[in-house]
Motif scaffolding. Structure first.
Motif, PDB file in Angstrom:
ATOM      1  N   UNK A  29       0.831  -1.200   0.000  1.00  0.00           N
ATOM      2  CA  UNK A  29       0.000   0.000   0.000  1.00  0.00           C
ATOM      3  C   UNK A  29       0.871   1.257   0.000  1.00  0.00           C
ATOM      4  N   UNK A  30       1.916   1.255   0.833  1.00  0.00           N
ATOM      5  CA  UNK A  30       2.833   2.390   0.851  1.00  0.00           C
ATOM      6  C   UNK A  30       3.551   2.545  -0.475  1.00  0.00           C
ATOM      7  N   UNK A  31       3.965   1.421  -1.086  1.00  0.00           N
ATOM      8  CA  UNK A  31       4.646   1.476  -2.379  1.00  0.00           C
ATOM      9  C   UNK A  31       3.733   2.048  -3.462  1.00  0.00           C
ATOM     10  N   UNK A  32       2.446   1.711  -3.401  1.00  0.00           N
ATOM     11  CA  UNK A  32       1.483   2.237  -4.365  1.00  0.00           C
ATOM     12  C   UNK A  32       1.402   3.762  -4.266  1.00  0.00           C
ATOM     13  N   UNK A  33       1.269   4.275  -3.045  1.00  0.00           N
ATOM     14  CA  UNK A  33       1.211   5.729  -2.856  1.00  0.00           C
ATOM     15  C   UNK A  33       2.519   6.407  -3.248  1.00  0.00           C
ATOM     16  N   UNK A  34       3.651   5.735  -2.931  1.00  0.00           N
ATOM     17  CA  UNK A  34       4.955   6.320  -3.255  1.00  0.00           C
ATOM     18  C   UNK A  34       5.131   6.446  -4.771  1.00  0.00           C
ATOM     19  N   UNK A  35       4.724   5.423  -5.507  1.00  0.00           N
ATOM     20  CA  UNK A  35       4.847   5.462  -6.958  1.00  0.00           C
ATOM     21  C   UNK A  35       3.951   6.549  -7.552  1.00  0.00           C
ATOM     22  N   UNK A  36       2.753   6.700  -6.981  1.00  0.00           N
ATOM     23  CA  UNK A  36       1.872   7.780  -7.446  1.00  0.00           C
ATOM     24  C   UNK A  36       2.529   9.132  -7.204  1.00  0.00           C
ATOM     25  N   UNK A  37       3.102   9.291  -6.003  1.00  0.00           N
ATOM     26  CA  UNK A  37       3.753  10.554  -5.678  1.00  0.00           C
ATOM     27  C   UNK A  37       4.945  10.848  -6.572  1.00  0.00           C
ATOM     28  N   UNK A  38       5.778   9.826  -6.793  1.00  0.00           N
ATOM     29  CA  UNK A  38       6.956  10.018  -7.649  1.00  0.00           C
ATOM     30  C   UNK A  38       6.531  10.315  -9.089  1.00  0.00           C
ATOM     31  N   UNK A  98       3.743  15.594  -3.195  1.00  0.00           N
ATOM     32  CA  UNK A  98       4.322  15.613  -1.848  1.00  0.00           C
ATOM     33  C   UNK A  98       3.503  14.743  -0.901  1.00  0.00           C
ATOM     34  N   UNK A  99       2.177  14.890  -0.971  1.00  0.00           N
ATOM     35  CA  UNK A  99       1.308  14.111  -0.083  1.00  0.00           C
ATOM     36  C   UNK A  99       1.414  12.615  -0.387  1.00  0.00           C
ATOM     37  N   UNK A 100       1.586  12.268  -1.657  1.00  0.00           N
ATOM     38  CA  UNK A 100       1.726  10.867  -2.016  1.00  0.00           C
ATOM     39  C   UNK A 100       2.944  10.234  -1.370  1.00  0.00           C
ATOM     40  N   UNK A 101       4.076  10.924  -1.460  1.00  0.00           N
ATOM     41  CA  UNK A 101       5.310  10.385  -0.891  1.00  0.00           C
ATOM     42  C   UNK A 101       5.287  10.418   0.635  1.00  0.00           C
ATOM     43  N   UNK A 102       4.739  11.478   1.221  1.00  0.00           N
ATOM     44  CA  UNK A 102       4.626  11.543   2.683  1.00  0.00           C
ATOM     45  C   UNK A 102       3.664  10.481   3.198  1.00  0.00           C
ATOM     46  N   UNK A 103       2.550  10.271   2.454  1.00  0.00           N
ATOM     47  CA  UNK A 103       1.603   9.228   2.850  1.00  0.00           C
ATOM     48  C   UNK A 103       2.237   7.849   2.855  1.00  0.00           C
ATOM     49  N   UNK A 104       3.100   7.595   1.862  1.00  0.00           N
ATOM     50  CA  UNK A 104       3.796   6.313   1.803  1.00  0.00           C
ATOM     51  C   UNK A 104       4.700   6.127   3.016  1.00  0.00           C
ATOM     52  N   UNK A 105       5.406   7.172   3.388  1.00  0.00           N
ATOM     53  CA  UNK A 105       6.307   7.092   4.544  1.00  0.00           C
ATOM     54  C   UNK A 105       5.514   6.822   5.826  1.00  0.00           C
TER      55      UNK A 105
END
Length: 305
Positions: free
Chosen positions: A249-258, A275-282
């Protein structure tokens, strides 16, 4: 003609005062199948020379199941109201004492002939499961797609190949089974839960192919139980293997953010979405690591610190 010892007639193997296996048979409205099931289990275990005790749990049947079971002389736990498959099994386990516990449904679908081999395999496995196979010929066609989805989802989340998630023919080593008793539900999901508990905890689980017969009477499982099983699989995964949910789930949000950040740089306009995508993943990964640490503490063997 083989002579049956009086001890066998009461549900205990005649070869020893200390049973090697406790056989628990949950029964709900199975008056036409419970006696043949009891007789077959007795015959098979006596012929194999395995000392046993046999308990039938009448889960509030509205037919003659209780009377039929009692007529065979076995120990019957008799509930006045139906409380669920899991409750019946837990009640039967609670009144038995052998180091191994076997469960088999009372509807005539599972071959008692496989019990001796499963008991032998339980010497080096914490749980042995009667595997009905991919075809599951005795299962109604309408239920096969749901079973396929559940088995594959559970296999992915548990990190192990699960060929039969909710088979009702199993043999357990008692200490490992009782370790998870407090987590096991009262409903049909008892077998699903104990499968995920055993696999997620790293115990040895083996599957033995069996032939699944046509049941006597009607099935007690409803369509809505599929969604309950799905939710149960996710809940148990969060409890035992949280990273299998939090990390993807975190990887999905991180990829969206990137991906959004790359697009924003290309158009020269960095947005909050990236920014929110990558922060959400973290944040999700952090929650996953905390949940995993808590799960590892819960799974420590009793008595350790």
């Amino acid at each position: 003609m083989r002579t049956v010892d009086p001890a066998t007639a009461s549900g205990t193997g005649a070869l020893s005062a200390a049973p090697a296996v406790s056989v628990v048979i949950p029964a709900y409205n199975e008056e036409n199948a419970v006696i043949p099931t009891i007789e077959k289990v007795r015959e098979v275990l006596n012929d194999a020379g395995i000392p046993f005790e046999l308990v039938v749990v009448n889960d509030g049947s509205k037919d003659g199941t209780a009377a039929a079971a009692k007529s065979t002389g076995v120990h019957v736990v008799d509930f006045p109201h139906n409380g669920g498959y899991g409750r019946a099994l837990k009640a039967g386990i609670a009144v038995t004492k052998a180091p191994l516990v076997a469960i088999i449904d009372a509807d005539g679908t599972y071959p008692a002939e496989m019990l001796p081999q499963m008991i032998e395999m339980a010497a080096y496995n914490q749980m042995v499961v009667g595997d009905r196979g991919a075809a599951m010929k005795g299962v109604p066609m309408i239920r096969k797609p749901a079973k396929w989805v559940l088995n594959n989802l559970a296999s992915y989340l548990a990190g192990h190949k699960i060929t039969d998630l909710n088979s009702g023919l199993r043999v357990f080593q008692r200490p490992e089974l009782e370790r998870f008793i407090h987590l096991l539900p009262n409903a049909f999901s008892f077998t699903t839960t104990i499968t995920l508990c055993m696999l997620a905890s790293g115990f040895n689980v083996s599957y033995l192919p069996i032939t699944y017969g046509k049941r006597v009477g009607t099935s007690k499982i409803k369509a809505v139980d599929f969604f309950r099983f799905m939710m149960l699989v996710f809940r148990l995964t969060v409890y035992f293997q949280p990273l299998r949910i939090f990390m993807p789930l975190g990887a999905f949000l991180f990829l969206i953010g990137v991906g959004k950040a790359v697009y924003d740089v290309w158009i020269d306009n960095l947005s909050e979405t990236a920014i929110f995508g990558m922060l959400g993943a973290i944040v999700i990964w952090s929650f996953g690591l905390i949940a995993d640490m808590m799960a590892r503490m819960q799974l420590r063997p009793p008595g350790t610190r």
